[in-house]
Design a protein around this motif. Structure first.
Motif, short mmCIF file in Angstrom:
data_model
loop_
_atom_site.label_atom_id
_atom_site.label_comp_id
_atom_site.label_asym_id
_atom_site.label_seq_id
_atom_site.Cartn_x
_atom_site.Cartn_y
_atom_site.Cartn_z
N LEU A 149 12.24 -8.48 0.79
CA LEU A 149 10.83 -8.08 0.94
C LEU A 149 10.15 -7.02 0.07
CD1 LEU A 149 8.05 -8.82 2.29
CD2 LEU A 149 8.63 -7.25 4.02
N GLY A 150 11.06 -6.00 -0.32
CA GLY A 150 10.77 -4.68 -1.28
C GLY A 150 10.60 -5.45 -2.53
N GLY A 151 11.32 -6.33 -3.23
CA GLY A 151 11.17 -6.76 -4.43
C GLY A 151 9.80 -7.71 -4.32
N MET A 152 9.72 -8.35 -3.33
CA MET A 152 8.45 -9.17 -3.10
C MET A 152 7.02 -8.24 -3.15
SD MET A 152 8.00 -12.13 -0.54
CE MET A 152 6.34 -13.64 -0.49
N SER A 153 7.18 -7.19 -2.44
CA SER A 153 6.41 -6.05 -2.36
C SER A 153 6.12 -5.50 -3.71
CB SER A 153 6.66 -4.97 -1.39
OG SER A 153 6.58 -5.64 0.03
N LEU A 154 6.86 -5.31 -4.44
CA LEU A 154 6.95 -4.35 -5.77
C LEU A 154 6.16 -5.41 -6.86
CD1 LEU A 154 10.31 -2.76 -6.20
CD2 LEU A 154 8.09 -1.62 -6.29
N ILE A 155 6.57 -6.53 -6.81
CA ILE A 155 6.01 -7.70 -7.58
C ILE A 155 4.52 -7.73 -7.65
CG2 ILE A 155 6.24 -9.93 -6.78
CD1 ILE A 155 7.25 -10.97 -9.36
N ASN A 156 3.97 -7.66 -6.26
CA ASN A 156 2.76 -7.79 -5.70
C ASN A 156 2.00 -6.38 -6.16
OD1 ASN A 156 1.52 -9.99 -4.00
ND2 ASN A 156 3.64 -9.91 -3.46
N ALA A 157 2.85 -5.20 -5.76
CA ALA A 157 2.22 -3.89 -6.17
C ALA A 157 1.73 -3.69 -7.63
CB ALA A 157 3.18 -2.78 -5.59
N THR A 158 2.85 -4.40 -8.34
CA THR A 158 2.64 -4.31 -9.99
C THR A 158 1.39 -5.29 -10.29
OG1 THR A 158 5.05 -4.34 -10.07
CG2 THR A 158 3.80 -4.85 -12.38
N LYS A 159 1.21 -6.12 -9.88
CA LYS A 159 -0.09 -6.88 -10.09
C LYS A 159 -1.35 -6.12 -9.54
CE LYS A 159 -2.42 -10.90 -8.09
NZ LYS A 159 -2.23 -12.25 -7.21
N LYS A 160 -0.87 -5.39 -8.67
CA LYS A 160 -2.22 -4.73 -8.09
C LYS A 160 -2.55 -3.27 -8.78
CE LYS A 160 -4.46 -3.56 -3.50
NZ LYS A 160 -4.14 -3.66 -2.24
N GLY A 161 -1.52 -2.96 -9.91
CA GLY A 161 -1.75 -1.61 -10.36
C GLY A 161 -0.86 -0.67 -10.62
N LEU A 162 0.53 -0.95 -9.79
CA LEU A 162 1.48 -0.14 -10.05
C LEU A 162 2.00 -0.19 -11.70
CD1 LEU A 162 4.20 1.62 -9.05
CD2 LEU A 162 5.23 -0.76 -8.80
N GLU A 165 0.78 -1.11 -0.13
CA GLU A 165 -0.02 -0.12 -0.17
C GLU A 165 0.96 1.17 0.02
OE1 GLU A 165 -3.04 0.02 -0.82
OE2 GLU A 165 -3.62 -2.05 -0.33
N THR A 166 2.11 1.14 0.59
CA THR A 166 2.91 2.32 0.81
C THR A 166 3.44 2.64 -0.53
OG1 THR A 166 3.56 1.86 2.99
CG2 THR A 166 5.10 3.22 1.63
N ILE A 167 4.05 1.65 -1.44
CA ILE A 167 4.38 1.62 -2.79
C ILE A 167 3.30 2.29 -3.74
CG2 ILE A 167 4.82 0.21 -4.73
CD1 ILE A 167 6.32 -1.82 -2.89
N LEU A 168 2.03 1.87 -3.56
CA LEU A 168 0.94 2.44 -4.44
C LEU A 168 0.67 3.89 -4.24
CD1 LEU A 168 -1.41 -0.78 -4.40
CD2 LEU A 168 0.24 0.14 -6.20
N GLU A 169 1.10 4.09 -2.93
CA GLU A 169 0.47 5.55 -2.48
C GLU A 169 1.95 6.56 -2.82
OE1 GLU A 169 -1.59 8.88 -1.12
OE2 GLU A 169 -2.21 6.71 -1.25
N VAL A 170 3.16 6.11 -2.73
CA VAL A 170 4.25 6.75 -3.39
C VAL A 170 3.91 7.14 -4.71
CG1 VAL A 170 6.84 6.65 -3.72
CG2 VAL A 170 5.62 5.85 -1.55
N GLU A 171 3.45 5.96 -5.44
CA GLU A 171 3.37 6.20 -7.06
C GLU A 171 2.45 7.30 -7.25
OE1 GLU A 171 2.04 3.86 -10.95
OE2 GLU A 171 0.91 3.44 -8.83
N LYS A 172 1.31 7.35 -6.37
CA LYS A 172 0.45 8.64 -6.59
C LYS A 172 0.83 9.88 -6.35
CE LYS A 172 -3.65 5.92 -4.90
NZ LYS A 172 -4.81 5.75 -3.97
N LYS A 173 1.99 10.04 -5.42
CA LYS A 173 2.41 11.20 -4.95
C LYS A 173 3.57 11.71 -6.00
CE LYS A 173 0.63 11.84 -0.36
NZ LYS A 173 -0.46 10.94 -0.40
N TYR A 174 4.42 10.57 -6.33
CA TYR A 174 5.71 11.05 -6.99
C TYR A 174 5.72 10.39 -8.24
CZ TYR A 174 7.33 12.14 -2.21
OH TYR A 174 7.53 12.54 -0.81
N GLY A 175 4.91 9.58 -8.88
CA GLY A 175 5.00 9.01 -9.95
C GLY A 175 4.60 9.78 -11.06
#
Length: 289
Positions: free
Chosen positions: A156-169, A136-146
């Motif tokens: 875990l950061g890699g694992m989180s990114l691959i999940n965030a990409t699936k979720k819409g990053l 959720e932090t990754i997705l919010e950071v994208e909204k603010k800085y992407g």
């Protein structure tokens, strides 16, 4: 000639006092044992920022931002100025400046980076967190800085990114370094380090699923890999004693457009500062591979 595999004991960082206390609790009350194990599993260790990361910390624009979905605030780091932005995500008990060497080299080739201290890490508030909060932090950071050109994550950061990409990053390319894969395997390893009965691992998973109303296996990296079409570079060291090399092979197997780069002798963290690894990352992000 292959380098000697480090002593496995180097990966065991749980203090003896906690191991003893955990065993005593397990013998008294299985229910309390699960609660204690869950608390330990979700509590990262906050380390002081090492000297090698201070330049990135000093030169970054730091800002505390709100993550509404989880009602927490995290510290973000903007490093460099460029329209070509790369998102960096650290691992468990890491910091937003942990990938400083990669960030420095990216600046040299015209990229800027945005990173963050995950909840309960670094300068971010809190004592406990879990991977869903990383996502959720990754997705919010994208909204603010992407938008971001690409993302690079460790463990875990890699694992989180691959999940965030699936979720819409939305990114064009992804690099994961030393990433975990199957959630149950991670729980099994944690329980083994606590020297508890293997059955505790299953109970721990069920506890988290009930508490967070999720299916933990849905966050296994290979499951997200199946649904991702962008190019993904999977980097892993063959003697990583924190996350086994089998995780990288399994994730790579399930990617539609994946590339695997295996190193030897760099372990789980030293890999982040290796020049050959960094060159591989930059060439991949520039589509020069």
């Amino acid at each position: 000639m292959p380098k000697k595999t480090p002593n496995h004991k180097q990966s065991l960082k749980i203090p003896k006092l906690i191991l003893l206390f955990s065993k005593i609790i397990a013998s008294i009350s299985p229910k309390l044992s699960i609660l204690l194990s869950a608390k330990l599993f979700t509590t990262p260790i906050k380390h002081r920022t090492p000297k090698r990361e201070l330049e990135m910390e000093k030169k970054s624009i730091q800002k505390l931002i709100e993550i509404p979905v989880i009602n927490k605030k995290v510290m973000t780091y903007e490093y460099g100025k460029s329209d070509k932005k790369i998102l960096l995500s650290h691992g468990w008990s890491g910091r937003g400046t942990q990938l400083f060497k990669i960030a420095e080299e990216l600046l040299k080739v015209g990229y800027s980076t945005v990173s963050f201290d995950a909840p309960a890490h670094g300068k971010s508030a809190g004592k406990t967190t879990i991977m869903t909060e990383f996502i959720e932090t990754i997705l919010e950071v994208e909204k603010k800085y992407g938008p971001f050109e690409a993302a690079v994550g460790h463990s875990l950061g890699g694992m989180s990114l691959i999940n965030a990409t699936k979720k819409g990053l939305v990114i064009n390319r992804l690099v994961i370094i030393g990433s975990g894969d199957v959630v149950q395997d991670i729980l099994d390893d944690f329980v083994a380090k606590l020297q508890l009965q293997p059955s505790t691992s299953l109970q721990l998973r069920l506890y988290f699923e009930k508490k967070y109303d999720v299916k933990m296996d849905d966050f296994s990296a290979y499951k997200s890999a199946i649904e991702i079409a962008i190019p993904v570079l999977v980097i892993h060291d063959i003697i990583d004693i924190e996350v086994p090399i089998s995780a990288a092979f399994h994730i790579h197997k399930h990617l539609k457009n994946g590339e695997l780069f295996v190193t030897e002798g760099l372990g789980h963290r030293k890999i982040l500062g290796n020049s050959e690894v960094i060159d591989k990352v930059i060439n991949f992000l520039q589509n020069k591979n």
